[in-house]
Write a protein that holds these residues in place. Structure first.
Motif: not given
Length: 671
Positions: A336-359
């Protein structure tokens, strides 16, 4: 009192003064004049409306060093911050069971110390099952079990439209099972691709070690994984060919599937997923024949290595730091050509939306979309649909039969705003604060089960293919419905603090551009009875293409505002330019039909509303990439292009016929 000079005396005086100037002084003046070329005139409403309308935004958002800043991108960012606010509140003071579940899920992801202590515990049961593979017949049940928890291996299986009956979904068996994003990585022989694949093999090895493979065996097992994936890739279709849904629809009866693919045990696979439908689609039988053969011919140990890697690869972002760092070094930096990982809250939010987004989506809509906002959106959308019905009636390029079909479709068209009208169960249980990785598996298992429930008759309109908290406004051709997500119901799209003219110019125009797809070159392929057939005549097709060619010619004359000497690709952007113009035309008609007495002052906010959507500030690199690949014109021309063709703009702003904002050959989609 100063004595006035007669014109002749003044002229003589000026000549004398000029005569007193030395030749050197005159030369210096000429030099200065040459050094300072005349600045271009400041833009006006009639010469460049975009620059005038977005001037304040541009001052607040100067050109970035990298990437782009856009008004719509800012809306997406705002929706993420709103979701964060929602989950923080649910974590600290939940109101009801759903918020309690979400708050616990959120807290488990933000507690990095707990995630670190948890290590690889969440995947231990999955790895133990893989360790239990002894014979070829054990492989297929392990594949099915991983699909059940939302980790698709060997192939993909999901719900999608039955092209013979748009009221239902069927299960689609499709290609997948690869760790790289494109099968061509495994089959190309150039040096760059080989270098990336070497990095990939090293990544596979590191994931295997984290998953418990002995270090002295990991390198050999990594080669086995890549070998198996290469065999899958060799029987896979090019990615570009997957975009054509019709060519990837191949229904077969499920009663025969178990006999055809005995080693893959696909009949048992369907039972494990809870699917009892009588038909599935298998568009690439050669791939599944290959997989069936591999399940019987490759050593179980090779399959074990492959499955262990894919469990680790899928779950790495949700486990302890060593897993996350390993995943980011390859997928983040290399792919993906990213220099740094996303902030922790962004990574967790992305994960929750992936697994339980409708909720999350239901809670988001309840918190951020007041009833009055939804009602206004429905009112505007309904009025714009009415404008489209009138436009179809007076269309010079549609024949009588096509007009009848188009109006029948629009009569049946559904408008869904905020959240889906129908949905499956969206409450994931149970969850707690103890294990983020465990919560991800619970939620992922729930999500897969609910997706499998979409398969069957009468389920096709359940769930959207987008989440309510993701800003989206789109026409769903298969279900003949307009979808407006909750996150879209805010500025700059629907600003409830603005007047109705602004709201129609922004939200109404977006609705118009999407509703046009119900009856344009896309919508022509599905009729009012939801049957797939082309209801245009060759003459209507020719008329549409002629409109498109005029649009190509017009936009090809526009210079890219960020790239000197580069013109907009009229061909590449043709369809979106036509849709933009159609949207503005319909929104204007809808607003004017209810505001016939509005004067020029009251009309002008309509055009400002349209401009507010497309404010853009891009780096040179981002502008170059957009020019080469995007089907959208630069923001300047998304604003100016449609308005140049709209007579009402020139009238409201008293623009002269030779003004740049007045097209010499105006185009109308809906005259």
């Amino acid at each position: 009192m100063t004595q006035k000079l007669a014109p002749l005396a003044l002229t003589i005086g000026l000549v004398l003064v000029a005569g007193l100037a030395s030749p050197d002084a005159i030369a210096q003046k000429k030099k200065k004049s040459a050094a300072k070329p005349k600045a271009p005139p400041a833009p006006t409403v009639c010469s460049d409306f975009f620059s005038v309308a977005t001037a304040d935004w541009m001052k607040a958002n100067p050109q970035p060093a990298t990437g782009s800043v856009t008004a719509m991108g800012q809306l997406t960012e705002r929706s993420l911050q709103q979701q964060r606010e929602l989950l923080d509140a649910a974590m600290q003071g939940p109101q009801g069971n759903v918020q309690k579940l979400l708050g616990d899920f959120w807290a488990s992801g933000l507690d990095e110390a707990a995630v670190e202590r948890d290590g690889a515990n969440p995947v231990a049961p999955l790895l133990a099952r893989i360790d239990g593979i002894r014979k070829a017949k054990d492989i297929a049940p392990s594949i099915a079990a991983l699909h059940q928890v939302g980790i698709p291996v060997a192939f993909n299986f999901g719900a999608d439209i039955d092209l013979r009956d748009l009221s239902r979904h069927i299960g689609y068996f499709s290609q997948g099972g690869l760790g790289m994003p494109d099968p061509e990585f495994y089959t190309r022989g150039d040096a760059d691709t080989k270098a990336v694949m070497q990095r990939y093999e090293e990544y596979v090895q590191r994931i295997l070690v984290l998953a418990g493979t002995p270090a002295d065996r990991a390198a050999a097992d990594a080669k086995l994984v890549v070998d198996l994936e290469t065999r899958i890739a060799q029987s896979s279709k090019p990615i570009v060919s997957l975009r054509d849904i019709a060519s990837n629809f191949a229904p077969v009866e499920t009663k025969d599937i178990g006999k055809t693919y005995k080693r893959l045990q696909l009949a048992d696979f369907l039972k494990a997923q809870g699917v009892t439908d009588d038909v599935v689609s298998i568009a690439n039988p050669q791939l599944f024949a290959q997989l069936d053969a591999l399940a019987g011919s490759l050593p179980p140990a090779q399959w074990q290595a492959y499955l262990r890697f894919h469990v680790g690869n899928a779950m790495a972002p949700y486990l302890s730091k060593s897993w996350r760092d390993t995943e980011f070094e390859f997928r983040g930096r290399v792919l993906r050509g990213q220099a740094t990982p996303p902030e922790r809250w962004r990574a967790v939010l992305d994960a929750i939306n992936t697994a339980a987004g409708p909720m999350v989506g239901h809670e988001y809509a309840a918190r951020f979309v007041p009833a009055g906002t939804k009602q206004r959106a429905e009112e505007i959308a309904t009025n714009v649909r009415g404008a489209l019905v009138r436009a179809v009636d007076r269309s010079p390029w549609m024949g009588a039969t096509a007009k009848t079909e188009a109006k029948a479709k629009l009569e049946k068209l559904k408008i869904e705003i905020g959240t889906p009208r129908r949905d499956l169960d969206y409450t994931v249980q149970p969850m707690g604060r103890g294990s983020f990785g465990g919560n991800m598996l619970i939620a992922s298992t729930w999500r897969h089960r609910e997706e499998m429930k979409r398969i069957g008759r009468g389920n096709a309109d359940r769930r959207w293919d987008v989440l309510p908290q993701q800003p989206t406004l789109a026409y769903d051709i298969a279900q003949n419905r307009l979808i407006v997500t909750a996150a879209m119901l805010q500025a700059p799209v629907l600003d409830m603090s603005a007047d109705t003219a602004t709201q129609y110019g922004a939200f109404g125009a977006l609705v118009g551009r999407e509703l046009t797809h119900a009856v344009d070159y896309k919508g022509r392929l599905v009729d009012a009875k939801d049957t797939i057939r082309d209801w245009w005549t060759p003459a209507e097709n020719d008329a549409w293409n002629a409109l498109g060619q005029r649009m190509v010619t017009q936009f090809s004359q526009f210079e890219d505002p960020a790239l000197k000497g580069v013109k907009v690709s009229g061909t590449q952007t043709r369809d979106t330019n036509l849709a933009d113009l159609a949207g503005v035309e319909l929104a204007w008609d809808a607003w004017r039909s209810n505001n016939a007495a509005a004067d020029a002052t009251a009309q002008k906010p309509f055009f400002q509303g349209w401009a507010n959507l497309w404010a853009t500030s891009s780096s040179m690199q981002a502008a170059t990439e957009r020019a080469a690949t995007s089907v959208h014109s630069p923001g300047k021309w998304r604003v100016n292009g449609p308005l140049m063709n709209l007579p009402a703009f020139a009238e409201a702003n008293t623009c002269k016929a030779d003004s740049a904002m007045v097209s010499k050959d105006p185009i109308r989609v809906w005259p």
